[in-house]
Structures are given as structure tokens and as C-alpha cells.
Design a protein around this motif. Structure first.
Motif, mmCIF file in Angstrom:
data_model
loop_
_atom_site.group_PDB
_atom_site.id
_atom_site.type_symbol
_atom_site.label_atom_id
_atom_site.label_comp_id
_atom_site.label_asym_id
_atom_site.label_seq_id
_atom_site.Cartn_x
_atom_site.Cartn_y
_atom_site.Cartn_z
ATOM 1 N N ARG A 185 -6.965 0.661 8.138
ATOM 2 C CA ARG A 185 -6.170 0.613 6.906
ATOM 3 C C ARG A 185 -7.092 0.372 5.716
ATOM 4 N NH1 ARG A 185 -0.762 1.826 7.114
ATOM 5 N NH2 ARG A 185 -0.762 0.640 9.051
ATOM 6 N N ARG A 224 2.552 1.995 -3.411
ATOM 7 C CA ARG A 224 1.681 2.012 -4.595
ATOM 8 C C ARG A 224 1.963 3.219 -5.485
ATOM 9 N NH1 ARG A 224 -0.578 4.606 -0.622
ATOM 10 N NH2 ARG A 224 -1.997 6.357 -0.912
ATOM 11 N N TRP A 234 0.826 -1.204 0.000
ATOM 12 C CA TRP A 234 0.000 0.000 0.000
ATOM 13 C C TRP A 234 0.861 1.254 0.000
ATOM 14 C CZ3 TRP A 234 -4.083 2.379 -1.263
ATOM 15 C CH2 TRP A 234 -4.522 3.525 -0.607
ATOM 16 N N GLU A 235 1.875 1.287 0.816
ATOM 17 C CA GLU A 235 2.715 2.478 0.907
ATOM 18 C C GLU A 235 3.583 2.678 -0.326
ATOM 19 O OE1 GLU A 235 4.765 2.022 4.620
ATOM 20 O OE2 GLU A 235 3.048 2.754 5.800
ATOM 21 N N LEU A 273 -7.195 -5.456 -1.948
ATOM 22 C CA LEU A 273 -6.320 -5.098 -0.830
ATOM 23 C C LEU A 273 -7.149 -4.584 0.351
ATOM 24 C CD1 LEU A 273 -3.218 -5.329 -0.724
ATOM 25 C CD2 LEU A 273 -3.113 -2.851 -0.927
ATOM 26 N N TYR A 283 -7.675 -1.978 -5.384
ATOM 27 C CA TYR A 283 -8.174 -1.367 -4.149
ATOM 28 C C TYR A 283 -9.123 -2.311 -3.413
ATOM 29 C CZ TYR A 283 -6.380 3.211 -5.654
ATOM 30 O OH TYR A 283 -5.578 4.251 -6.026
ATOM 31 N N TRP A 339 -2.795 2.742 -10.159
ATOM 32 C CA TRP A 339 -3.902 2.048 -9.506
ATOM 33 C C TRP A 339 -5.257 2.640 -9.871
ATOM 34 C CZ3 TRP A 339 -3.689 -0.523 -4.159
ATOM 35 C CH2 TRP A 339 -2.543 -1.322 -4.046
ATOM 36 N N ILE A 376 -7.544 2.641 2.191
ATOM 37 C CA ILE A 376 -7.387 2.046 0.858
ATOM 38 C C ILE A 376 -8.648 2.255 0.026
ATOM 39 C CG2 ILE A 376 -7.120 -0.150 -0.375
ATOM 40 C CD1 ILE A 376 -5.436 -1.092 2.086
#
Length: 746
Positions: free
Chosen positions: A46, A19, A16-17, A34, A31, A24, A50
Motif C-alpha cells: 500500500r 482521496r 487513501w481510497e 500516509l 503522500y 493532494w 501511495i
């Protein structure tokens, strides 16, 4: 990188960090997949971050994206994440939009077919879950209520109500309980007998004292579950291998029937059996959600042994699939109903349950220390004791720091077992390395960097350097304790302090013994590994005799620099009235007297007073010694201003006060102008930047404030996640929470 369906929390956070948001934007499945995985791992905050970004990207794609099935799937997943966070208003809004888009008629079911119809049935069940969670909040704080009705006491042969507050809470319970039943019935009808909304209905009926109807519904649910399980067993291998199985919002959470989507559903697990000819044949393993559903139905039927068996099979299936975090939903459901359904309490007591640990302990002895406490030669024996404790307690997730010695031993043992590890450093990493690791040598430095690399998250409690200030360690300890308590709540398990301590250690501010005592003061369990016992046993083998001369030296304390003024941890409150700038000059005196009069009333009515307060027009700044005092003042202020006749003061009827709160180490000094003590520093600035982004009529708090509040003994307050919000005046973005009283439905 393994598929998102199976990745760990640490891997999820890294993906995620790292990306590429632009890449995306055209792939909503990334999305959704995840985000749902974050929900499965019991990380709904979290998931919210997202899925909010994903939904914004979809909406930016134009009308075609806005009407897509992906948008409905993402809305539902986000609603589910909001509900898991406790942000029920946001969850309800999205669920209602899904229901509306599917054109649901409460009497005839859903008029659309396909995925939208299925999602709409789930959204109805999620609305039931929202109402049930609101109902549960009141139940937890209303011991005088039974099945939503006030208890009565006979005084002079006449039944009387205890207070108007009891009546209000009873009415709220009835309203939310009725709504939960209504939405679960609609979802059950719309889904044509799906057992998941059905079992939620059965549980609500049982909890509200409607035993006969609850048993009838639960029996129907069990028949439906057994029919599905039988059908899975009879499936041909080819069909079962390709047939998607919706990820469930657990029967145990009371949410929708599914938490999956058309492009990211999980596959059913498979087991093998031998045919008569001896060939291996693949067959689907039972859906763990169906097993949990059967367990909950048995709870409603008071069949405890059978319920435990179903739940244990469900848990084992989820663990095999890498979804151990998902079973949190079942535990949370049982905890909710345990006060009202005896069978739920019995089942909960018998289920194997992991813990969330807040770990701490002594550092390895620094060179030149007088009396040995944790000498380097003791490390192997201490490591074995730590590993045994971690295994015995079955730690699922852990929070702590990373100093050389006990902290790193805990992290290594936890990471070997695959537990989630979250490191909270009291100040920036470089400074922490110098103060709490480097003195022990290169080997410890290497191990320090290794455990940080494997941690699911690394957080710096404050951005300022240590500078010999012990309070920053105490601040980090409270942050750790609160983060562990919040994580345990989301997993539906107990939070435990796991310590490696010498019995003779002093409770120095910010030290390990101090952290242990704070944990005990909050009424939580401590599991201590007695370092003196480990040392005595290992010393016999090692042949060491302990030196008795000299005084213990604490390596993580160093002298303050000459220019340094000590910091103290305080809670800061900023508030103002939205729209005050529009007050006409002639109305200013009346506004000033009315508003500040209310503030004065709030302060006089509170048990704890601020140590500092200041006003300017409609603005307030207050400093408190404790977060509970700040939280109480904030909520009582919001409650008082709801009755203000704003139009009489020249403002709109919807005018409201917004409040921002933060806790952290701050400086204090006497202001030479006003000649009284004032408070300043980066944490005061952070509190000031939260207030302008708060919603009118609400109190927004920082993550540090929410964690510090959770660390204490008070259970009067709760904080619901609202997302990563951009703060005022270019102060960056930060995760924020909405403060409320624990018994408030919203």
C-alpha cells in the motif's frame, strides 16, 4: 479522522481510497505521511502505491518540485517501501539516486549538510539492507553453506565441492555480504557514529563469522545508545516536547537510520515522574528504535537475557505509540540471522509474538436441517470459545470470509480486540449475501454488513456469480490462506489456521474442513475449536437432545442451473517474444524452430505438464492444474532463452521473453474445430492482459496467483510486489508481482 501518525490500517485505506488526487498533488506531505504510516503498519505494498503516485505528482510539478527536499524524502520512503516488499531492484535504484544527489565520497563522508545529508546516510544504509536481503535469500535456500563458504566433504582424503551450483551460491553470498558490510560502514562513517547503521554492521559481521570485529562494533553501538538514552532523560520538558524524533528504519530491518522526513516525523513519546516537590514533570520516554538497536547489539554480543529485555521494552513502547506493526522489523531481522547466530534464535524463541490467522468454520444451521451441527441456540457458547481462542493466540491480523456463523463470530471477536481483519468473498457481495448469509435471518444480515464496514479490506476473489459452483469456494480458501501467509511473512510472525469445526464434518470442496486440510498439507499449524465439544457442553445447559434422523445439509451449496458448466481452478501462462514483429521473413523459419524448440525442451524437463498448450508465432498459451507447475515452467523458460543468440535470428541482442500468469476458476469444453479440450472465461482473459505489460525477461503474476502460490507447501518460489499496473486492452488496473525463485538474490 485521527492524525495519520496514529490511524489504523482500515482508516488509512479509507482515506487513501477517498482521496482527491488533484487536491493532494500540491501537498507532498500527505503522500509522505500516509505512505510512511503504511510502512509502519507493515503494509509496504500500500505504501508503494501511495508514494509512487506522490512522486509522480511531484515530478509533474516541474523543476522546482524535482529539486525539493520533499522529493528526496519521498524517494527515500518509497525506496524503503520497495525494500520491505522485496522489490530490491527498485529500492536500490532510488537509494543510489539519493546518494548520488548528496555527493557522497566514500572516504570522506557526505559533503552536504542538513536533511539531504541525513537522508543520504540513510540511503547508504538502505543499500546495505538491499545487499543483506539478497544475501539472506541465498542463505535461506543454501543449507550447505556456512558464513558464506561452501561446506566441504572429504572423499579419499581430498576436500571436494558438492557442485557448481554450490560454488555459484557461495560466490553470490560473498558478493552480497561484502556489499552489505561496505555500505553499512559508509553509512556509519557518514552519519558520524549513528548507532543504527553501526548495529547493522555488527549483525552482518557476526552472521559472517567475524566475531571479534562484530563484538567491537556492537560494544561501540551500545555505548552510543546508552549515551543517547541518558541525554533524553536529562532533557528539559520544553526541549523534548518540541524536538522531532526521526522514525527509524529499524536497526532490526537493516535499512537506513531513518524512515521519517522533515515534515512528517514522529514526536518522542513521553512519560511522567514526580519531582521532590510533588509536581508532575514530563520527560521523554525512550525511543523504541534505540531500545531495539540495543537489543540487536546484545544479540551480536551473545547476551541473550539482556537482548530480550531491550526488545520487550522496545515492543511495549511501539505498542503504546500505536506502532505495533513496526516491531515486525525486529522479528524479521532475528529470523534472518537465527540460522547463523545462535543468540538470535534464542532471543526470537523468547519474544512474545502474535500470529496472523486464516479463520474458517461452519455456518449456522439452515432452517430444516436434519441433524444439528451449529444450531442457533449454540451461538453464545461458540462466540465465547472463539473470543477465548482469539485472545489466547494474540491474533494481530486475520483473513477469511464472512458467512453467517463461524466467520462472523471470528470477525466480531477480532474487531473487538482491535485486530486487522481482511475479508475475502468468493464471489460478488450481493450473490454471497444471498447464498451464505440471508437464509439465517435479518439479525445475521445486519451483523454481516457491520463486520464488513469495520474490515480493513474487502476483496471479491472472482467477479463471476456463484451459480452452484463449489470450486469458487475452494479458490477463495486458497486466496485466503495465501494472503494470510504473505501478511505473516511481512510481520515476521507465524501464520495459523483458526477453525471452528465439527470432528465429523466432511471435507467437501470449498468447505471449512477442506480449507483446514489444505492448510495442514502446506505444513502449517491449525488451532481448531472443537464444535462438538462446545455443543456437548452447551447442550447440557440448554437441555437439547440432538435429532439423529436426516442427513446434514450444506447451506452454501445449491444446485447448478441447467445451462451452467462447472468451472475448475487452473493456472494460466501467456508468453511472447518482445520484438517478434520485426523478424524478417527469411529469418522466420529459424526463429520458429529455435524458440519453439526451447519451449519443448522446457516442457520435457518439467515434472508437471500443462493440461493444454497452444502457440501462434511467438505466442504461447498454457494451462496447468497447479500454480507451482506454471511458476516452474515460466522461470525455466526465461532461464533458457537467456542463452539465445537473438541477432542470429534477426532480433536485437537485448530481446527477451515476457510472461504473464494468473490463477482462477475457468470453463473448459471441447473445441469443435481442433477437437480437443480448450479453456476460456474471464480469468483466462485476465492472464492474457497481464503478459503484454510484463517486463522483458520477467514473469509478472496477479495477486491471486501470488496468494495461491504462497498457500501451498512449496517454498521454492517468491513473488515481489511491483505495484498497481494498468493492464492491456482496457482491462483496468491490478496489483502485480514479479515471480522469482526463492533462493535468487534478485
Amino acid at each position: 479522522m485521527p492524525p495519520a501518525r496514529h490511524i489504523s490500517l482500515a482508516a488509512l485505506i479509507r482515506e487513501w481510497e477517498a482521496r482527491d488526487a488533484a487536491a493532494w498533488a500540491g501537498s507532498p506531505d500527505k503522500y509522505i505521511t500516509l505512505g510512511i504510516r503504511a510502512v509502519e503498519l507493515a503494509e509496504p505494498t500500500r505504501a508503494v502505491d501511495i508514494l509512487r503516485e506522490g512522486l509522480a505528482a511531484l515530478e509533474a510539478g516541474g523543476p522546482a518540485f524535482g529539486r525539493s527536499e520533499a522529493r528526496i524524502s519521498m524517494q527515500y520512503a518509497l525506496a524503503l517501501a520497495w525494500a520491505r516488499c522485496g522489490s530490491l531492484r527498485e529500492a536500490e535504484k532510488l537509494a543510489r539516486e539519493i546518494v548520488s544527489r548528496a555527493r557522497i565520497d566514500a572516504g570522506r563522508g557526505i559533503t552536504r549538510e542538513g536533511e539531504t545529508a541525513a537522508m543520504a546516510a540513510d540511503a547508504l544504509a538502505l543499500l546495505g539492507s538491499v545487499a543483506k536481503k539478497r544475501w539472506g535469500r541465498v542463505v535461506r535456500g543454501s543449507r550447505f553453506l556456512v558464513h558464506g563458504q561452501p561446506r566441504t566433504a572429504k572423499v579419499r582424503s581430498a576436500p571436494v565441492r558438492a557442485s557448481e551450483e554450490e560454488d555459484r551460491l557461495a560466490a553470490e553470498l560473498r558478493t552480497q555480504g561484502d556489499l552489505a558490510e561496505k555500505h553499512y560502514r559508509q553509512a556509519w562513517r557518514a552519519s558520524k557514529g549513528d548507532p543504527f547503521p553501526g548495529v547493522n554492521l555488527a549483525s552482518m559481521l557476526a552472521a559472517r563469522g567475524k566475531a571479534t570485529e562484530a563484538r567491537a562494533v556492537a560494544e561501540r553501538v551500545l555505548r552510543a545508545v546508552n549515551k543517547r538514552l541518558a541525554a533524553m532523560t536529562e532533557q528539559e520538558p520544553e526541549a523534548s516536547a518540541t524536538g522531532p524524533d526521526h522514525q527509524r528504519e529499524a536497526s532490526a530491518t537493516g535499512g537506513g537510520a531513518r524512515a521519517g522526513h522533515s515534515t512528517g516525523r514522529s514526536r518522542a513519546g513521553h512519560s511522567t515522574r514526580r519531582s521532590r516537590s510533588g509536581h508532575s514533570i514530563s520527560r521523554p520516554a525512550p525511543d523504541p528504535w534505540l531500545l531495539a538497536c540495543a537489543g540487536e547489539a546484545c544479540v551480536a554480543l551473545s547476551r541473550v537475557d539482556e537482548a530480550v529485555e531491550w526488545y520487550e521494552k522496545s515492543r511495549a513502547g511501539m505498542e503504546r505509540a500505536g506502532d505495533a506493526g513496526n516491531f515486525a522489523a525486529a522479528r524479521i531481522q532475528l529470523r534472518l540471522f537465527a540460522p547463523l547466530i545462535p543468540a538470535a534464535a534464542d532471543v526470537l524463541a523468547r519474544l512474545r509474538s502474535p500470529v496472523v490467522a486464516a479463520y474458517t468454520g461452519h455456518m449456522i444451521d439452515a432452517p430444516g436441517r436434519g441433524k444439528e451441527r451449529f444450531p442457533p441456540w449454540l451461538e453464545p457458547a461458540a462466540a465465547r470459545a472463539v473470543a477465548q481462542a482469539v485472545k489466547r493466540l494474540d491474533v494481530a491480523a486475520a483473513y477469511g470470509s464472512a458467512a453467517c456463523g463461524a466467520d462472523i463470530l471470528f470477525l466480531e471477536a477480532l474487531q473487538r480486540r482491535g485486530a486487522e481483519t481482511h475479508v475475502i468473498l468468493p464471489f460478488p457481495k450481493a450473490d454471497f449475501t444471498r447464498v451464505s448469509v440471508a437464509f439465517a435471518g435479518e439479525t445475521w444480515l445486519t451483523r454481516f454488513h457491520a463486520v464488513l464496514d469495520k474490515a480493513a479490506s474487502v476483496t471479491e476473489a472472482t467477479g463471476e456469480p456463484y451459480d452452484g459452483d463449489h470450486e469458487v469456494f475452494a479458490y477463495a480458501n486458497d486466496f485466503i490462506a495465501g494472503a494470510a501467509a504473505l501478511r505473516a511473512e511481512r510481520l515476521g510472525v507465524e501464520a495459523v489456521a483458526l477453525t471452528l469445526l465439527d470432528a465429523e464434518a466432511l471435507a467437501r470442496p470449498g468447505g471449512a474442513r477442506d480449507a483446514e486440510q489444505r492448510w495442514l498439507a502446506a505444513g502449517r499449524r491449525v488451532e481448531r475449536i472443537a464444535l462438538e465439544v462446545v455443543r456437548e457442553r452447551a447442550g447440557t445447559v440448554h437441555g437439547s437432545r440432538f435429532a439423529v434422523h436426516g442427513q446434514p445439509r450444506t447451506a452454501n451449496y445449491e444446485p447448478r442451473t441447467a445451462h451452467h458448466k462447472p468451472r475448475t481452478v487452473k493456472a494460466m501462462l501467456f508468453a511472447d517474444v518482445v520484438g517478434y514483429s520485426r523478424v524478417a521473413e527469411g529469418n522466420a523459419p529459424a526463429f520458429f524452430v529455435t524458440f519453439l524448440g526451447l519451449v519443448s525442451k522446457v516442457l520435457k524437463g518439467g515434472a508437471a505438464k500443462p493440461v493444454f498448450q497452444n502457440t501462434w508465432g511467438d505466442g504461447l498459451f498454457m494451462v496447468f492444474d497447479h500454480v507451482t507447475a506454471a511458476a516452474d515452467v515460466a522461470l525455466r523458460l526465461l532461464e533458457e532463452v537467456r542463452g539465445v543468440d537473438w541477432p542470429a535470428l534477426g532480433l536485437e541482442r537485448e530481446t527477451g521473453v515476457r510472461v504473464g500468469l494468473h490463477a482462477g476458476p475457468v470453463f473448459s469444453a471441447t473445441d469443435p474445430i481442433v477437437r480437443r479440450r480448450n479453456f476460456f472465461g474471464s480469468h483466462v482473459n485476465r492472464a492474457a492482459r497481464i503478459e503484454p505489460v510484463a517486463a522483458p525477461g520477467a514473469a509478472f503474476v496477479s495477486e491471486a496467483f501470488a496468494a495461491t502460490l504462497a498457500a501451498g507447501a512449496s517454498r521454492d518460489f517468491a513473488c515481489d510486489y511491483i505495484g498497481v499496473i494498468t493492464l492491456a486492452k482496457g482491462f483496468g488496473a491490478a496489483p502485480l508481482y514479479r515471480l522469482r525463485r526463492a533462493t535468487e538474490a534478485e
